[in-house]
Design a protein around this motif. Sequence first.
Motif, PDB file in Angstrom:
ATOM      1  N   UNK A 142       0.812  -1.297   0.187  1.00  0.00           N
ATOM      2  CA  UNK A 142       0.023  -0.294  -0.436  1.00  0.00           C
ATOM      3  C   UNK A 142       0.757   1.203  -0.212  1.00  0.00           C
ATOM      4  N   UNK A 143       1.989   1.258   0.884  1.00  0.00           N
ATOM      5  CA  UNK A 143       2.927   2.462   0.154  1.00  0.00           C
ATOM      6  C   UNK A 143       3.522   2.605  -0.364  1.00  0.00           C
TER       7      UNK A 143
ATOM      8  N   UNK B 112       2.442   1.747  -3.130  1.00  0.00           N
ATOM      9  CA  UNK B 112       1.549   2.317  -4.418  1.00  0.00           C
ATOM     10  C   UNK B 112       0.990   3.340  -4.152  1.00  0.00           C
ATOM     11  N   UNK B 113       0.331   3.190  -3.244  1.00  0.00           N
ATOM     12  CA  UNK B 113      -0.359   5.073  -2.717  1.00  0.00           C
ATOM     13  C   UNK B 113       0.460   5.889  -2.726  1.00  0.00           C
TER      14      UNK B 113
ATOM     15  N   UNK C  20       3.071   6.268  -4.951  1.00  0.00           N
ATOM     16  CA  UNK C  20       2.624   6.962  -6.705  1.00  0.00           C
ATOM     17  C   UNK C  20       1.645   7.857  -6.944  1.00  0.00           C
ATOM     18  N   UNK C  21       0.381   6.440  -6.503  1.00  0.00           N
ATOM     19  CA  UNK C  21      -0.831   6.903  -7.569  1.00  0.00           C
ATOM     20  C   UNK C  21      -1.144   8.496  -6.467  1.00  0.00           C
ATOM     21  N   UNK C  22      -0.795   8.240  -5.306  1.00  0.00           N
ATOM     22  CA  UNK C  22      -1.726   9.549  -4.370  1.00  0.00           C
ATOM     23  C   UNK C  22      -0.262  10.780  -4.087  1.00  0.00           C
ATOM     24  N   UNK C  23       0.097  10.465  -3.040  1.00  0.00           N
ATOM     25  CA  UNK C  23       1.466  11.019  -2.715  1.00  0.00           C
ATOM     26  C   UNK C  23       2.286  12.286  -4.421  1.00  0.00           C
TER      27      UNK C  23
ATOM     28  N   UNK D 273       1.220  11.425  -7.338  1.00  0.00           N
ATOM     29  CA  UNK D 273       0.954  12.132  -8.708  1.00  0.00           C
ATOM     30  C   UNK D 273       0.468  13.566  -8.390  1.00  0.00           C
ATOM     31  N   UNK D 274       0.256  13.430  -6.591  1.00  0.00           N
ATOM     32  CA  UNK D 274      -0.820  14.820  -6.208  1.00  0.00           C
ATOM     33  C   UNK D 274       1.304  16.380  -6.007  1.00  0.00           C
ATOM     34  N   UNK D 275       1.944  15.942  -5.754  1.00  0.00           N
ATOM     35  CA  UNK D 275       2.990  17.082  -5.223  1.00  0.00           C
ATOM     36  C   UNK D 275       3.677  16.936  -7.716  1.00  0.00           C
TER      37      UNK D 275
ATOM     38  N   UNK E  15       2.048  16.291  -9.729  1.00  0.00           N
ATOM     39  CA  UNK E  15       0.812  17.199 -10.336  1.00  0.00           C
ATOM     40  C   UNK E  15       1.056  18.768 -10.130  1.00  0.00           C
TER      41      UNK E  15
ATOM     42  N   UNK F   5       5.302  13.439 -16.068  1.00  0.00           N
ATOM     43  CA  UNK F   5       4.758  13.803 -14.744  1.00  0.00           C
ATOM     44  C   UNK F   5       4.551  11.761 -13.871  1.00  0.00           C
ATOM     45  N   UNK F   6       4.235  11.672 -14.575  1.00  0.00           N
ATOM     46  CA  UNK F   6       4.038   9.858 -14.190  1.00  0.00           C
ATOM     47  C   UNK F   6       5.183   9.373 -13.894  1.00  0.00           C
TER      48      UNK F   6
ATOM     49  N   UNK G 109      10.859   8.132  -2.253  1.00  0.00           N
ATOM     50  CA  UNK G 109      10.137   7.886  -0.276  1.00  0.00           C
ATOM     51  C   UNK G 109       9.680   6.212   0.489  1.00  0.00           C
TER      52      UNK G 109
END
Lengths: 315, 692
Positions: free
Chosen positions: A138-139, A141-142, A144-147, A149-151, A153, A245-246, A256
Amino acid sequence: MSGTCRICDDPATRTVGGYAFCERHYERSRRMRRGARDADVGSIAILVVFVAVLYAIDAVVQPSIGGQALTVAGLILALVPAIVWLAFFYRQDRLEPEPRTMVIGVFLLGLLVATAVASPILDGLVDVGSWLFASPLVHLAGGVLVVGAVQEGLKYLTLRLSVYDSPEFDERTDGIIYGTAVGLGFATALNVAFVVEAGGVDLGTGAIRIVLTSLAHASFGGVIGYFLGRQKFEARPIWWMPAGVALAAALNGVFFFLRSTVARGTIDDPLATVAPWVGLALAAVLAGAITVVLTGLTRREVERTAAGPATEAAS
Amino acid sequence: MTASTLRRGSLARQRDEMRSFAAVILLVAVSLGAGLLLRSNVEGAVDRVDAGGIQAAVPAGWVVLPPAGDRLLTAYDPVDPDLRYGVSAVDAAPGTTLTPEDAAARRLRDRGQLLDGFAIVAEGPGALGGVSTYDVRYTFVDQPPGGASTPIDAIEHYFDDGALFPAERVLVVALEAPPEAIDSARPGFDRFARELADRSGAPVAFAPPEAVPSDARIASIGRPVAAPETPPAATADLVAGTVQIFMTATIGGQEQAFGWGSGTILSKDGLILTNAHVAMPSAPGLGVYEADPTPAVDPQDLVVAIVTSEDQPAVPTYRATVIAADGYLDAAVIRIDRDMDGRRITPASLDLPTVPVGSSDPLRVGDALTVVGFPGIGGNTVSLSSGRVSGFLGDDRIGPRAWVKTDAVVSSGNSGGLAANEAGELVGVPTRGPRDAGGYSLIRPIALLAGLIDAGRAGRRSVDSAYLVPSTGRERLSLDTWTDSLDACPATTRVTSFPAGARQIVAAMDHAGFASGEDFVSQWRLDGEIVYRSGRTLSQGIEQGGCIFDAVYHDRGLPNGTYVVEVYAGPRLKPLLTAQTTIGSTGGSGASLSGRIYDADSGRPIAGAVMFMLTPGTDPLAWHASPNQAQIAGYAQTDSTGIFTVLGLQAGTSYPALAVAEGYVAASGTIGPLGEGQNSLVSPVGLVKAAP
């Protein structure tokens, strides 16, 4: 040739990668700014030494500061990476000046966006801290996909909506410089928030974390800047910028994740439960590698277009 | 090239750039969506629990406490013990009704007196799914003894439990969390609350507990449970309608009975009335009259034995499950739902002989009473005795007719059985033997049990009482000493550990701030494994001093190992005491472990981090991903200086260990082997936040 330059309003005389440029900006687009790379490499070296010195001071002197003083010391520490890089950049850049206000402006914009947009989204809306560390998978995947992508992006948005359309963005390498600046802005904001939240940091360990964050975010920003720089001066396919960006988001998440798992150490090691130096080394290698690769790619591109049909200037 | 084509070129470029821009936004949005899906998966993992008659889903790995006081269910996050769900009941006074808003007003008035810094932030009508509620949001300050005070936000939904009699009972489902965590806790809590509201009032299917293997048998018969006795009157119907109820537990693969009582068949399809101290000794409110503080052990199963012949012992034929229990009234309704092999039974197929329910209100002193049951004296066959209504006995909380006194012969095994009037109708439940009532036995009049019987007939799961004593909010506990006897107060035998073969170990506690009849919960671990967990009610006069004991007992000797007792009490059922001891020295001796957990990036201590010591062989990271209570050997939370001490560990053992803190990456490793009988120290554990 009628029509105007992509960068300024002068009449276009040349086209490169499908875009029209005036003579001055055609020359510019082919220039290779060494200053950027040197500032990066120099900063990395200086910062690593800086951490080592602080760590030694902390270990030998064991300064007994606490409370407010600790927070103030931490806040000063948090600003050091940005100051070092900017100082280096300006030293190198004297001969081919970039508008300083522009670089500083992008840096401050990054700081602002990280504080006012990125952190509220990640800590508030998405509340990363409450679930991201549930398991390594989860760490990762999350991350990459959340932290990531947001930062990343948001770094892209910051650059794209500010400096990208500016006439000051007139060299391919400018992308990397502005990207690095916005990344440093992000890192500085995160570090300040960290120091405040922790109520101060121990000098040695705190410095490692601060430098590590700065090197990492500056590097990811550089990646986005590279993709933006290429896009500005060459016609690129539609997937080009999303891919950039990806890539930055993936680097962000993976870095991280590695930093906090590989460099974590284990409970049972009696000497070091955390191996902070491993994390710092990881960051330094990452930053160095990204600097070399990006400048290498940019140079190759510049040389290729230079060597190519000097233009289809034509008309 | 014409100007117009150039402009078109420029427009095309702009369009390309817009497309590229949109593509990036789309990518980030899709990525975020996938990430949030991941998050809901992580947070959506739940454990199904069944406590206090409440069936619900709590986040996976949370600690669930049994009912105590008005709290039917308490669940908390072991990683952040201030994050907790609670389900409580507010009962209307007998003969009155209660709206959710009234219930809120009543409960909040109590909360205001119990909690420091209590302040209501907002209140008003709301809804949970299709159920209308009254919602309250308030804050208070948690001030643990000797600890740092923490602000807590609470959200409560009040709604009628919608059962048989509307406006009779209001359920309160509550979330408590530190202010910074409450928003992130909302989605999970909302699911929990909505499910509970959806279920409320709906009769629950009689799902039997795990089937007992068919080779299990009742291997030994323990002592009968203390209770009453009477003279003759006698109809075959009364005898046929009386059953013997064995309290069983499966020990070493073999089912054993550790006690029994009696019961009365209420309906042909297998509804039985008995005492709570037979069916569910842990029911809140039970034990307020107990002078003997022997802890209550809930049977793992109930075996119902039917009278087939008056001159033969009753034949164990069925298994039953508790539907409703009222600890204070000491009564329970159970339902036959399985045969002896654990196979489910269709209730309609049973066609059992029943005893009609009469009224206890017309009873007068001198009326004849018949008591039927399994007293366990004069052989283990069904027995009948006759007597008279000798008088009535009142009670502060219930009123003047709390008990019917009788001179009928009532012995311990009669507990939960039948007391009938001259018409052969059930008018009371023999509940307490002569020892407590100066030569008389006490029968609980059926009038008080009407609500419970109705709940049972409706299939409404309920473990609750309208007569519970609220907590004071000032409860304090500390270990006075370990001892081997419940008889002396204060304890005279003071020990730190017990020899092999010890049959009973007792924690004698110093206490302050408790009220008579108040409930508390204790949990015992043997070498980390939870072996016993129950709620108990404090006996009368506890305010004046006396001792609070908690004990575990086994008549053939307790296993060697390290025992830890955790005691929870107070309005929020927070842990008040943790203490450890050992039995036997050969199997290794007790050890504990201390250390410090700090933020590796700042060097500062982390308060509220938790060190888990897991059972050997557990992979700590896999465990962290899907926690399992059974694999915890011990755990402790750090104080404000980051220091923790885990008790109840085994010397000479190496433990997989996991250090966790909210917002940090967990650190894992192996610690040990631990030193003999000593507090071992582990070097400081640094945790890192990934830098988001």
